[in-house]
Design a protein around this motif. Structure first.
Motif, PDB file in Angstrom:
ATOM      1  N   GLU A 181      -7.450 -25.941  -0.253  1.00  0.00           N
ATOM      2  CA  GLU A 181      -7.837 -26.408  -1.586  1.00  0.00           C
ATOM      3  C   GLU A 181      -7.147 -25.632  -2.701  1.00  0.00           C
ATOM      4  O   GLU A 181      -6.873 -26.175  -3.769  1.00  0.00           O
ATOM      5  N   HIS A 182      -6.853 -24.350  -2.459  1.00  0.00           N
ATOM      6  CA  HIS A 182      -6.233 -23.501  -3.485  1.00  0.00           C
ATOM      7  C   HIS A 182      -4.914 -22.969  -2.935  1.00  0.00           C
ATOM      8  O   HIS A 182      -4.900 -22.006  -2.162  1.00  0.00           O
ATOM      9  N   LYS A 183      -3.849 -23.603  -3.337  1.00  0.00           N
ATOM     10  CA  LYS A 183      -2.533 -23.205  -2.840  1.00  0.00           C
ATOM     11  C   LYS A 183      -2.135 -21.848  -3.413  1.00  0.00           C
ATOM     12  O   LYS A 183      -2.275 -21.606  -4.615  1.00  0.00           O
ATOM     13  N   LYS A 184      -1.660 -20.990  -2.568  1.00  0.00           N
ATOM     14  CA  LYS A 184      -1.286 -19.629  -2.968  1.00  0.00           C
ATOM     15  C   LYS A 184       0.153 -19.605  -3.467  1.00  0.00           C
ATOM     16  O   LYS A 184       1.046 -20.203  -2.847  1.00  0.00           O
ATOM     17  N   PHE A 185       0.351 -18.926  -4.578  1.00  0.00           N
ATOM     18  CA  PHE A 185       1.706 -18.786  -5.129  1.00  0.00           C
ATOM     19  C   PHE A 185       2.430 -17.661  -4.398  1.00  0.00           C
ATOM     20  O   PHE A 185       1.940 -16.533  -4.331  1.00  0.00           O
ATOM     21  N   HIS A 186       3.564 -17.973  -3.832  1.00  0.00           N
ATOM     22  CA  HIS A 186       4.336 -16.982  -3.090  1.00  0.00           C
ATOM     23  C   HIS A 186       5.325 -16.301  -4.032  1.00  0.00           C
ATOM     24  O   HIS A 186       6.251 -16.939  -4.546  1.00  0.00           O
ATOM     25  N   ARG A 187       5.091 -15.024  -4.260  1.00  0.00           N
ATOM     26  CA  ARG A 187       5.936 -14.257  -5.173  1.00  0.00           C
ATOM     27  C   ARG A 187       7.213 -13.809  -4.490  1.00  0.00           C
ATOM     28  O   ARG A 187       7.229 -13.514  -3.298  1.00  0.00           O
ATOM     29  N   LEU A 188       8.264 -13.720  -5.284  1.00  0.00           N
ATOM     30  CA  LEU A 188       9.532 -13.204  -4.782  1.00  0.00           C
ATOM     31  C   LEU A 188       9.578 -11.705  -5.046  1.00  0.00           C
ATOM     32  O   LEU A 188       9.532 -11.269  -6.204  1.00  0.00           O
ATOM     33  N   HIS A 189       9.633 -10.924  -3.999  1.00  0.00           N
ATOM     34  CA  HIS A 189       9.655  -9.476  -4.140  1.00  0.00           C
ATOM     35  C   HIS A 189      11.095  -8.974  -4.241  1.00  0.00           C
ATOM     36  O   HIS A 189      11.991  -9.477  -3.549  1.00  0.00           O
ATOM     37  N   LYS A 190      11.284  -7.995  -5.099  1.00  0.00           N
ATOM     38  CA  LYS A 190      12.616  -7.432  -5.266  1.00  0.00           C
ATOM     39  C   LYS A 190      13.050  -6.691  -4.011  1.00  0.00           C
ATOM     40  O   LYS A 190      12.245  -6.019  -3.365  1.00  0.00           O
ATOM     41  N   THR A 191      14.328  -6.818  -3.713  1.00  0.00           N
ATOM     42  CA  THR A 191      14.885  -6.073  -2.594  1.00  0.00           C
ATOM     43  C   THR A 191      15.252  -4.667  -3.038  1.00  0.00           C
ATOM     44  O   THR A 191      15.235  -4.352  -4.241  1.00  0.00           O
ATOM     45  N   SER A 192      15.579  -3.830  -2.071  1.00  0.00           N
ATOM     46  CA  SER A 192      15.997  -2.461  -2.401  1.00  0.00           C
ATOM     47  C   SER A 192      17.238  -2.481  -3.278  1.00  0.00           C
ATOM     48  O   SER A 192      17.386  -1.654  -4.196  1.00  0.00           O
ATOM     49  N   LEU A 193      18.151  -3.432  -3.032  1.00  0.00           N
ATOM     50  CA  LEU A 193      19.369  -3.541  -3.833  1.00  0.00           C
ATOM     51  C   LEU A 193      19.043  -3.893  -5.280  1.00  0.00           C
ATOM     52  O   LEU A 193      19.661  -3.367  -6.216  1.00  0.00           O
TER      53      LEU A 193
ATOM     54  N   HIS B 129      16.285  -3.087  -6.890  1.00  0.00           N
ATOM     55  CA  HIS B 129      15.744  -1.880  -7.524  1.00  0.00           C
ATOM     56  C   HIS B 129      16.869  -0.911  -7.888  1.00  0.00           C
ATOM     57  O   HIS B 129      16.826  -0.273  -8.948  1.00  0.00           O
ATOM     58  N   ILE B 130      17.864  -0.786  -7.024  1.00  0.00           N
ATOM     59  CA  ILE B 130      18.994   0.107  -7.314  1.00  0.00           C
ATOM     60  C   ILE B 130      19.766  -0.397  -8.531  1.00  0.00           C
ATOM     61  O   ILE B 130      20.155   0.380  -9.406  1.00  0.00           O
ATOM     62  N   LYS B 131      19.976  -1.724  -8.602  1.00  0.00           N
ATOM     63  CA  LYS B 131      20.686  -2.289  -9.751  1.00  0.00           C
ATOM     64  C   LYS B 131      19.922  -2.036 -11.044  1.00  0.00           C
ATOM     65  O   LYS B 131      20.512  -1.679 -12.073  1.00  0.00           O
ATOM     66  N   ASP B 132      18.595  -2.230 -10.996  1.00  0.00           N
ATOM     67  CA  ASP B 132      17.782  -1.970 -12.194  1.00  0.00           C
ATOM     68  C   ASP B 132      17.856  -0.511 -12.611  1.00  0.00           C
ATOM     69  O   ASP B 132      17.895  -0.195 -13.810  1.00  0.00           O
ATOM     70  N   PHE B 133      17.861   0.381 -11.628  1.00  0.00           N
ATOM     71  CA  PHE B 133      17.917   1.808 -11.932  1.00  0.00           C
ATOM     72  C   PHE B 133      19.248   2.195 -12.573  1.00  0.00           C
ATOM     73  O   PHE B 133      19.301   3.052 -13.461  1.00  0.00           O
ATOM     74  N   LEU B 134      20.332   1.540 -12.128  1.00  0.00           N
ATOM     75  CA  LEU B 134      21.664   1.890 -12.629  1.00  0.00           C
ATOM     76  C   LEU B 134      22.045   1.136 -13.899  1.00  0.00           C
ATOM     77  O   LEU B 134      23.065   1.447 -14.508  1.00  0.00           O
ATOM     78  N   THR B 135      21.231   0.159 -14.294  1.00  0.00           N
ATOM     79  CA  THR B 135      21.535  -0.617 -15.501  1.00  0.00           C
ATOM     80  C   THR B 135      20.884   0.034 -16.713  1.00  0.00           C
ATOM     81  O   THR B 135      19.667   0.183 -16.770  1.00  0.00           O
ATOM     82  N   TRP B 136      21.699   0.424 -17.662  1.00  0.00           N
ATOM     83  CA  TRP B 136      21.204   1.115 -18.849  1.00  0.00           C
ATOM     84  C   TRP B 136      21.613   0.342 -20.101  1.00  0.00           C
ATOM     85  O   TRP B 136      22.698  -0.225 -20.177  1.00  0.00           O
TER      86      TRP B 136
END
Length: 707
Positions: free
Chosen positions: A22-34, A36-43
């Motif tokens: 009755e209540h369909k669950k929304f499947h979230r897209l989780h960030k990969t390790s890559l 997270h690394i890109k976000d860390f290196l982007t300034w």
């Protein structure tokens, strides 16, 4: 009578399967390790600005500094704190087995670095007795008073005092490296493993060590520094052997000073609301003691040990010794942890009081830089002290400007006024150290309280305190941490399970032992598991479950199999045979009602239980080993015709059960229900029980009234 609001909720009775339909669950897209690394290196410019403000908090609070409202209070607070910091620096340098001059260095250099990098506005950075003692243990181990120093190349050409300074500054620098690394890698959470109870027991043990180490100064004895396990016992032995040789002048001075300081501090605490600033009794005592010692020439007349030559000005910075790093790495790490834990806990008290936030990782970076900077300029381990911080806050300090003023006070004494402290007897410093330990020593009063409230916490306190007293502070801290983790394991391995029942007229389920008017339908058991399920407690939980339901399904199953073998001769049809592997009567060409009357020569225990509900609301994780044990236990109940339901299971655990192939023909997802009440309504509907009218709800909907 207390007025209680009522509300009514009308909804279908769900299972996890029907809820998912009755209540369909929304499947979230989780960030990969890559990612997270890109976000860390982007300034970008905004991120760079935020990072700069985070790294240098002084920029943020200086922009909003109220000069007219805050400056006078900060200056007055800085002067008051500076007097205390100077006296404590001189006294705590004796704990570190260093000449008193270097205690003034610790009251100056670390404060400068923390001013720019720290997030607390109120703590007073500088020496702390526990850290001083821990550093002193390393110093006396590598450079003993009587005997050759350790085989370290960097010691060549140095006097004993300078060797000790090199050891203390190198240990401090390494301590700073550890703190800096933890801050950079965002691991400030490690201090959560040091509970308040553990820190209390540890600091109490440290206070006992400090008292013992200061006795030689108070009594005027020459007792070499001893470190390692049972060092406190060996030190006490040497003191009692020489007790008859105590210097009477030192003893009399120490007793008088401790009595006077204790009385003044008690009066200051009692009338602190009426005093503009706390009475600087340590500074007053120091001035009086210096004057009397100089006037009566205590050093020559009564052979009193005095501070002696005070270094005028600051010596050039020195590079830390890598060899000392190698020799002291094991001790430096707990020093770093304890120093940060104490400072962060004190900072948190005042940040909550004055409604601002502190950043644990930034505090690690700040203390790491402070100790590396201070260690380069010959100071020893810096943290904070509750007494000194209390003076800074209570005397009007609003920001770290007060800390900067106190550092300037220490600099003034070091550069120009240090010679005035040369006649100061060391017994005076020892007495000031001991009398300031009152707060830590009074923590012994926590033992009866903890024993009444939480015996596990009491075990942690006593275990940590005794370990630190007998084994030394470094090994004692490790032992105390081990005791604390063992209590956590013990709590989760042997949790308090309970059987729940319904509060009539509600959808609430409580422990049946706690309430008089409670509904426990016949044939149904609700078993609550109040902890994670893992390899160490799965057997315990299974035993508790069997104890709660009153029978062992495996034994019942075996007896039924034996009974089936006897029935073989009575009910043979079409050549069918019954073997040991026929564990399920459903596979037989006939149906056996095990609760009905059986032939006279066949005896099988009755099983009055038809439904078992397991409350998983407190189960936060489930490991692979426990998963196998749980599956086996559920199958045992199912094979003796007991329906098993699992209620309030966390979504993450449910996902793990799917990924680990937990479900099969016997154990299905239809066994899972979002609440106990949903499962209970299903049981009532399935078995058409007469008592269902007492339970809130019907076959298609639930009406709950929460009182």
């Amino acid at each position: 009578m207390t007025y209680r609001k009522q509300y009514v909720v009308t909804r279908p009775a769900y299972s996890e399967d029907s809820f998912a339909e009755e209540h369909k669950k929304f499947h979230r897209l989780h960030k990969t390790s890559l990612d997270h690394i890109k976000d860390f290196l982007t300034w970008d410019t905004k991120r760079l600005k935020n990072a700069t403000l985070s790294l240098f908090p002084v920029v943020s609070w200086m922009r909003t500094y109220r000069i007219r409202q805050w400056l006078l209070g900060d200056v007055v607070s800085g002067v008051s704190t500076g007097l205390v910091a100077i006296m404590q620096g001189l006294a705590f340098s004796l704990l570190a087995s260093l000449p008193p001059s270097y205690g003034l260095y610790t009251a100056f250099f670390p404060v400068l670095a923390y001013f720019f990098l720290g997030t607390s506005k109120h703590i007073s950075v500088g020496s702390f007795p526990v850290l001083s003692l821990m550093v002193g243990a390393v110093v006396t181990r590598l450079v003993p008073e009587d005997g050759p120093p350790a085989n370290i190349t960097d010691f060549e050409g140095l006097s004993q005092d300078h060797q000790r300074v090199l050891v203390a500054s190198s240990v401090t620098f390494l301590m700073g490296i550890f703190q800096e690394a933890m801050g950079v890698f965002q691991v400030g959470f490690v201090v959560v493993y040091l509970s308040d109870t553990l820190v209390s027991g540890f600091t109490t043990a440290a206070a006992v060590h400090i008292v013992v180490t200061q006795l030689k100064f108070v009594l005027g004895l020459n007792v070499p520094g001893i470190n390692g396990p049972l060092s406190i016992i060996y030190t006490m032995e040497k003191i009692f052997v020489q007790i008859t040789s105590s210097n009477v002048c030192d003893v009399v001075m120490s007793v008088i000073i401790m009595v006077v300081v204790f009385i003044v501090k008690e009066l200051s605490d009692r009338y602190k609301a009426k005093l503009p600033v706390p009475i600087p009794i340590e500074a007053i005592i120091t001035v009086v003691a210096c004057s009397v010692s100089y006037g009566f020439n205590f050093e020559k007349t009564y052979q009193v040990q005095v501070v002696g030559n005070m270094i005028s000005g600051y010596e050039s910075p020195i590079a830390p010794s890598v060899e000392v790093f190698q020799e002291s790495a094991v001790e430096a790490f707990p020093i770093a942890i304890v120093g940060f834990a104490v400072a962060f806990s004190v900072a948190k008290v005042y940040s909550n009081k004055h409604d601002y936030t502190i950043d644990g990782n930034q505090e690690l970076i700040a203390f790491g830089v402070s100790n590396m900077f201070g260690g380069s300029f010959r100071s020893f381990a810096a943290s904070t002290a509750l007494s000194r911080t209390a003076v800074q806050e209570s005397s009007g300090g609003k920001t770290q400007i007060a800390g900067l003023v106190s550092a300037m006070m220490a600099m003034l004494v070091t550069v120009a006024l240090g010679f005035l402290l040369e006649p100061l007897p060391k017994s005076v410093l020892g007495a000031l150290v001991i009398v300031n330990l009152k707060g830590m020593l009074m923590q012994f009063r926590e033992i009866p309280y903890l024993w009444r409230r939480d015996k596990f916490e009491c075990v942690v306190w006593v275990g940590t305190c005794l370990s630190a007293i007998l084994l030394g502070l470094d090994l004692g801290l490790a032992a105390g941490l081990g005791v604390e983790l063992l209590t956590v394991v013990f709590r989760t391995q042997f949790p308090r399970c309970s059987v729940l029942a319904n509060i009539p007229g509600t959808d609430l389920y409580k422990d049946q032992k706690d309430y008089l008017h409670i509904l426990e339908p016949k044939g149904v058991k609700i078993f609550r598991i109040p902890s994670p399920i893992f390899f160490a407690n799965i057997e315990f939980l299974r035993d508790k479950l069997l104890e709660a339901i009153g029978f062992n399904p495996l034994k019942i199953l075996r007896k039924r199999n034996k009974a089936l073998k006897k029935m073989k001769h009575l009910f043979e049809k079409q050549g069918d045979t019954i073997t040991e592997r026929n564990m399920d009567p459903k596979d037989l060409p006939f149906h056996v009602d095990w609760n009905a009357e059986l032939p006279a020569n066949i005896s099988v225990p009755r099983v009055d239980l038809h439904s078992l509900i397991l409350d998983f609301s407190a189960v936060s994780f489930l490991d692979i080993s426990a998963l196998k044990g749980l599956k086996m236990a559920l199958k045992e109940f199912i094979r003796v015709d007991v329906d098993v339901y699992i209620a309030s299971c966390d979504a993450c655990i449910l996902e793990k059960l799917h990924s680990c192939l937990f479900f099969d023909d016997d154990i299905q997802t239809s066994m899972f229900y979002p609440t106990i009440h949903d499962a209970m309504l299903h049981v009532f509907r399935k078995h058409d029980m007469e008592t269902k009218t007492k339970l809130v709800g019907s076959k298609t909907k639930i009406q709950t009234r929460h009182l």
